[in-house]
Motif scaffolding. Sequence first.
Motif, short mmCIF file in Angstrom:
data_model
loop_
_atom_site.label_atom_id
_atom_site.label_comp_id
_atom_site.label_asym_id
_atom_site.label_seq_id
_atom_site.Cartn_x
_atom_site.Cartn_y
_atom_site.Cartn_z
N LYS A 196 7.66 -0.37 -1.34
CA LYS A 196 7.31 -1.45 -1.56
C LYS A 196 7.21 -2.37 -0.75
CE LYS A 196 6.74 -1.14 -6.61
NZ LYS A 196 7.70 -0.86 -7.81
N THR A 197 8.49 -2.91 0.40
CA THR A 197 8.94 -3.96 0.28
C THR A 197 9.14 -2.84 1.97
OG1 THR A 197 11.09 -3.34 0.30
CG2 THR A 197 10.08 -4.55 -1.37
N LEU A 198 8.85 -2.33 2.71
CA LEU A 198 9.31 -1.97 4.49
C LEU A 198 11.00 -2.01 4.60
CD1 LEU A 198 6.09 -1.54 6.37
CD2 LEU A 198 7.10 0.03 5.63
N GLY A 199 11.48 -2.26 3.28
CA GLY A 199 13.37 -2.06 3.36
C GLY A 199 13.13 -3.97 3.86
N GLY A 200 11.67 -4.90 2.98
CA GLY A 200 12.34 -6.45 4.11
C GLY A 200 11.89 -6.47 5.10
N PHE B 137 14.09 5.02 -3.01
CA PHE B 137 13.16 4.93 -2.40
C PHE B 137 11.70 4.07 -2.51
CE2 PHE B 137 9.18 7.21 0.37
CZ PHE B 137 10.23 7.50 0.78
N LEU B 138 11.69 4.08 -3.86
CA LEU B 138 9.92 3.29 -3.90
C LEU B 138 10.10 1.86 -3.71
CD1 LEU B 138 7.44 2.85 -5.21
CD2 LEU B 138 8.55 2.61 -7.78
N PRO C 196 6.60 8.28 -14.01
CA PRO C 196 6.43 7.22 -14.73
C PRO C 196 8.01 6.45 -14.82
CG PRO C 196 6.02 7.89 -16.09
CD PRO C 196 6.13 9.18 -14.87
N ALA C 197 7.94 4.72 -14.69
CA ALA C 197 9.17 4.31 -14.52
C ALA C 197 9.98 4.24 -15.96
CB ALA C 197 8.44 1.95 -14.60
N GLY C 198 10.97 4.51 -15.93
CA GLY C 198 11.82 4.90 -17.07
C GLY C 198 12.34 6.15 -16.33
N LYS C 199 11.52 6.88 -16.08
CA LYS C 199 11.97 8.81 -16.03
C LYS C 199 12.36 8.25 -14.59
CE LYS C 199 9.35 10.18 -20.03
NZ LYS C 199 8.61 10.78 -20.59
N ARG C 200 12.46 7.47 -13.49
CA ARG C 200 12.68 8.48 -12.25
C ARG C 200 14.25 8.40 -12.36
NH1 ARG C 200 9.68 3.15 -10.55
NH2 ARG C 200 7.24 4.37 -11.05
N THR C 201 14.80 8.84 -11.17
CA THR C 201 15.94 8.98 -11.16
C THR C 201 16.03 8.23 -10.11
OG1 THR C 201 15.24 10.22 -8.82
CG2 THR C 201 16.21 12.14 -10.64
N GLU C 202 18.16 7.69 -10.06
CA GLU C 202 18.26 6.17 -9.15
C GLU C 202 18.00 6.56 -7.90
OE1 GLU C 202 21.93 4.57 -8.03
OE2 GLU C 202 21.67 5.81 -9.69
N ALA C 203 17.39 7.59 -6.69
CA ALA C 203 17.11 8.11 -4.97
C ALA C 203 15.65 8.01 -5.54
CB ALA C 203 17.37 9.62 -5.00
N GLN C 204 14.61 8.10 -5.98
CA GLN C 204 13.65 7.61 -6.47
C GLN C 204 12.92 6.52 -6.72
OE1 GLN C 204 11.75 10.17 -10.30
NE2 GLN C 204 11.44 11.61 -8.38
N GLU C 205 13.93 5.31 -7.63
CA GLU C 205 13.74 4.03 -7.38
C GLU C 205 13.97 3.53 -6.45
OE1 GLU C 205 12.39 2.38 -9.55
OE2 GLU C 205 12.67 3.62 -11.29
N SER D 2 0.99 -1.15 -0.11
CA SER D 2 0.07 0.09 0.04
C SER D 2 1.01 1.20 0.28
CB SER D 2 -0.89 0.33 0.75
OG SER D 2 -1.65 1.73 2.19
N TYR D 3 1.95 1.52 0.86
CA TYR D 3 2.90 2.46 1.40
C TYR D 3 3.64 2.59 -0.58
CZ TYR D 3 6.47 5.46 2.87
OH TYR D 3 7.45 6.59 3.10
N GLY D 4 4.14 1.49 -0.81
CA GLY D 4 4.59 1.49 -2.12
C GLY D 4 3.92 1.65 -3.64
N ARG D 5 2.56 1.80 -3.33
CA ARG D 5 1.61 2.18 -4.87
C ARG D 5 1.23 3.64 -4.57
NH1 ARG D 5 -1.02 -2.81 -3.44
NH2 ARG D 5 -2.79 -2.02 -2.21
N ILE D 6 1.39 3.83 -3.27
CA ILE D 6 1.03 5.74 -2.44
C ILE D 6 2.58 6.63 -2.84
CG2 ILE D 6 1.44 5.33 -0.60
CD1 ILE D 6 -1.39 6.85 -1.80
#
Length: 192
Positions: free
Chosen positions: A88-92, A83-84, A72-81, A61-65
């Motif tokens: 999505k995983t709460l860092g495992g 963070f995402l 969109p994918a492909g246009k994100r910075t490394e930092a955004q990827e 749910s946090y990943g989606r928001i």
Amino acid sequence: MELYEAMEKRRSIRKFKPDPVPRETLTRILQKAIWAPSGNNLQPWEFIVVTGVKKEELAMSYGRITEFGFPPAGKRTEAQEKFLEWAKTLGGAPVAVVALSPVHGDPLTRKMNLESVAAAFTYLLLAATAEGLGTCWMTGPLRNEKEVRRILEIPDDKEIVAITPLGYPDEEPVPPPRKDPELKEKVQWIGF
Ligand SMILES: Cc1cc2nc3c(=O)[nH]c(=O)nc-3n(C[C@H](O)[C@H](O)[C@H](O)COP(=O)(O)O)c2cc1C
């Protein structure tokens, strides 16, 4: 661990080892959190300790928001990827803890309760640090509060204050520098 050391050592951890946290350790931490001060000594806090499928659902749910607010994918910075991936995983993290406060119609009582729960949450984070565990205070998932409520079946008479993942850290973030370490701007001394 000494208190002052824990206060400085606590960091927001966004990458965790998959190792489970023993229930006795979680109990110890929560039993320290409940020693926080509280307005009118109401001790209004409640905690939900989540693991397994429900914790995965929370993370998704946090990943989606988070994804919703990013390019969109492909246009994100490394930092955004990065963070995402964390979102999505709460860092495992193997566990998440959610802090709740009773809903109150009177604004001052509401504030008092929220502050009390925030105090207990701070205690919880410090106790976790003392146990060698990592945490990350989060309000971001509440941008989709309806979904968090649905996943954890939180009734309308409870306010969600904050969420933290909890687990053994798999990173050592550099401490962010303090904005005013010499206390020249953020502290007023009166009558000294
Ligand atoms: C009220 C509050 C809300 C926060 N919400 C989030 C969040 O939604 N996601 C996140 O990754 N970090 C969140 N943080 C963590 C902050 O980003 C972090 O505390 C800050 O960058 C300082 O780093 P430190 O905790 O390692 O000292 C939150 C912290 C606080 C106190």
